[in-house]
Design an enzyme around this catalytic site. Sequence first.
Site, mmCIF file in Angstrom:
data_model
loop_
_atom_site.group_PDB
_atom_site.id
_atom_site.type_symbol
_atom_site.label_atom_id
_atom_site.label_comp_id
_atom_site.label_asym_id
_atom_site.label_seq_id
_atom_site.Cartn_x
_atom_site.Cartn_y
_atom_site.Cartn_z
ATOM 1 N N GLY A 198 -31.151 -66.046 -3.279
ATOM 2 C CA GLY A 198 -30.474 -67.296 -3.016
ATOM 3 C C GLY A 198 -31.542 -68.518 -3.222
ATOM 4 O O GLY A 198 -30.765 -69.782 -3.655
ATOM 5 N N ASP A 225 -33.672 -71.199 -0.481
ATOM 6 C CA ASP A 225 -32.548 -71.933 -0.267
ATOM 7 C C ASP A 225 -32.406 -72.403 1.196
ATOM 8 O O ASP A 225 -32.024 -73.777 1.163
ATOM 9 C CB ASP A 225 -31.062 -71.002 -0.433
ATOM 10 C CG ASP A 225 -31.363 -69.559 0.375
ATOM 11 O OD1 ASP A 225 -32.111 -69.310 0.933
ATOM 12 O OD2 ASP A 225 -30.434 -68.720 -0.177
ATOM 13 N N ASP A 279 -34.006 -70.711 8.236
ATOM 14 C CA ASP A 279 -33.039 -70.584 9.222
ATOM 15 C C ASP A 279 -33.994 -70.227 10.533
ATOM 16 O O ASP A 279 -34.515 -71.071 11.354
ATOM 17 C CB ASP A 279 -32.226 -69.561 9.042
ATOM 18 C CG ASP A 279 -31.111 -69.085 9.929
ATOM 19 O OD1 ASP A 279 -30.878 -69.846 11.033
ATOM 20 O OD2 ASP A 279 -30.507 -67.954 10.117
ATOM 21 N N PHE A 322 -22.774 -71.092 9.251
ATOM 22 C CA PHE A 322 -22.981 -70.279 8.057
ATOM 23 C C PHE A 322 -22.416 -70.937 6.794
ATOM 24 O O PHE A 322 -21.368 -71.381 6.496
ATOM 25 C CB PHE A 322 -22.315 -69.007 8.362
ATOM 26 C CG PHE A 322 -22.839 -68.131 7.228
ATOM 27 C CD1 PHE A 322 -24.046 -67.258 7.577
ATOM 28 C CD2 PHE A 322 -22.280 -67.535 6.124
ATOM 29 C CE1 PHE A 322 -24.458 -66.074 6.562
ATOM 30 C CE2 PHE A 322 -22.440 -66.762 5.133
ATOM 31 C CZ PHE A 322 -23.602 -66.120 5.348
ATOM 32 N N VAL A 323 -23.471 -71.116 5.827
ATOM 33 C CA VAL A 323 -23.086 -72.014 4.680
ATOM 34 C C VAL A 323 -23.215 -71.278 3.320
ATOM 35 O O VAL A 323 -23.997 -70.126 3.503
ATOM 36 C CB VAL A 323 -24.125 -73.308 4.611
ATOM 37 C CG1 VAL A 323 -23.590 -74.379 5.422
ATOM 38 C CG2 VAL A 323 -25.627 -72.701 4.772
ATOM 39 N N ASP A 360 -25.010 -67.174 -0.384
ATOM 40 C CA ASP A 360 -23.933 -66.192 -0.715
ATOM 41 C C ASP A 360 -23.212 -65.817 0.649
ATOM 42 O O ASP A 360 -23.899 -66.000 1.651
ATOM 43 C CB ASP A 360 -24.264 -64.978 -1.284
ATOM 44 C CG ASP A 360 -25.089 -64.236 -0.370
ATOM 45 O OD1 ASP A 360 -26.286 -64.542 0.146
ATOM 46 O OD2 ASP A 360 -24.626 -62.892 -0.243
ATOM 47 N N ARG A 399 -22.263 -68.004 -4.669
ATOM 48 C CA ARG A 399 -23.665 -68.706 -4.883
ATOM 49 C C ARG A 399 -23.944 -69.608 -6.024
ATOM 50 O O ARG A 399 -24.554 -70.561 -6.165
ATOM 51 C CB ARG A 399 -24.753 -67.408 -5.430
ATOM 52 C CG ARG A 399 -25.288 -66.405 -4.495
ATOM 53 C CD ARG A 399 -26.284 -65.830 -5.209
ATOM 54 N NE ARG A 399 -26.300 -64.627 -4.573
ATOM 55 C CZ ARG A 399 -27.099 -64.208 -3.421
ATOM 56 N NH1 ARG A 399 -27.731 -65.043 -2.832
ATOM 57 N NH2 ARG A 399 -27.175 -62.970 -2.612
HETATM 58 P P1 5GP Z 1 -34.710 -66.728 7.919
HETATM 59 O O1 5GP Z 1 -35.447 -65.794 7.632
HETATM 60 O O2 5GP Z 1 -35.131 -68.203 7.874
HETATM 61 O O3 5GP Z 1 -33.877 -66.651 9.234
HETATM 62 O O4 5GP Z 1 -33.346 -66.837 6.940
HETATM 63 C C1 5GP Z 1 -33.279 -67.162 5.651
HETATM 64 C C2 5GP Z 1 -32.440 -66.376 4.790
HETATM 65 O O5 5GP Z 1 -31.197 -65.895 5.416
HETATM 66 C C3 5GP Z 1 -32.063 -67.136 3.777
HETATM 67 O O6 5GP Z 1 -32.998 -67.106 2.606
HETATM 68 C C4 5GP Z 1 -30.725 -66.734 3.476
HETATM 69 O O7 5GP Z 1 -30.791 -65.573 2.676
HETATM 70 C C5 5GP Z 1 -30.353 -66.101 4.760
HETATM 71 N N1 5GP Z 1 -29.458 -67.204 5.372
HETATM 72 C C6 5GP Z 1 -29.557 -67.753 6.933
HETATM 73 N N2 5GP Z 1 -28.753 -68.614 7.231
HETATM 74 C C7 5GP Z 1 -27.701 -68.528 6.179
HETATM 75 C C8 5GP Z 1 -26.478 -69.237 5.901
HETATM 76 O O8 5GP Z 1 -26.122 -70.033 6.538
HETATM 77 N N3 5GP Z 1 -25.886 -68.881 4.976
HETATM 78 C C9 5GP Z 1 -26.265 -67.845 3.972
HETATM 79 N N4 5GP Z 1 -25.444 -67.677 2.913
HETATM 80 N N5 5GP Z 1 -27.544 -67.199 4.290
HETATM 81 C C10 5GP Z 1 -28.256 -67.564 5.070
HETATM 82 MG MG MG Z 2 -32.495 -65.593 1.214
#
Ligand code: 5GP
Ligand code: MG
Length: 172
Positions: free
Chosen positions: A38, A94, A97, A146-147, A153, A159
């Site tokens: 991403g 990217d 979260d 969710f974006v 993706d 993407r």
């Molecule tokens: P985290 O570990 O911070 O919870 O999540 C980070 C990863 O989760 C990002 O690199 C991404 O791949 C995925 N992710 C988190 N939220 C989203 C979202 O809203 N859309 C998408 N496509 N991927 C997300």
């Molecule tokens: Mg990622």
Amino acid sequence: MKRLIEAADIQSKVSELGRRIADEYRGRPLTVIGVLTGGVVLVSDLIRSIDLPLRVGMIHASSYRGKATSPGDITLDVELLPDIRDRHVLVVDDIFDTGRTLAAVIDHIRTANPCSVRGAVLLWKERRREIDWEPHYFGFKIPDVFVVGYGLDYNDEHRSLPYVAALEEGDF
Ligand code: 5GP
Ligand code: MG
């Protein structure tokens, strides 16, 4: 899909981040590490906005495994990671979260003894944070939707969109 952030707004934000990063790292050996997959779109735009000599590397992290589910264990593949000893490292992904992905990447990077490590993300879902750490540079704070687009993706699609859009009920 509902457009959240237009391409032109992303481009001007990325340029602004690049100028800030260049100011803050001037005179220091910088390695930018993109988080695959991403992070590729941001990393490629961002490095061209940082007017400094720098090195680029990649690390692969997966948590969502291509599905729009809650994050599970994070798997890192460090095969593409260059030597970062005595370098200042900026990890670029990217989205922030829960923060678990970036935290896992940064924990790993620290074991390789860089001078410093910071994180940069395009998007930050502030209210979902589960760890005691935040990205040093970010483009936009967004609500918990969710974006897709600009690297993000859904089932490995969308993407390459130059903008960021939120998926709505019928899109899943
Ligand atoms: P985290 O570990 O911070 O919870 O999540 C980070 C990863 O989760 C990002 O690199 C991404 O791949 C995925 N992710 C988190 N939220 C989203 C979202 O809203 N859309 C998408 N496509 N991927 C997300
Ligand atoms: Mg990622």
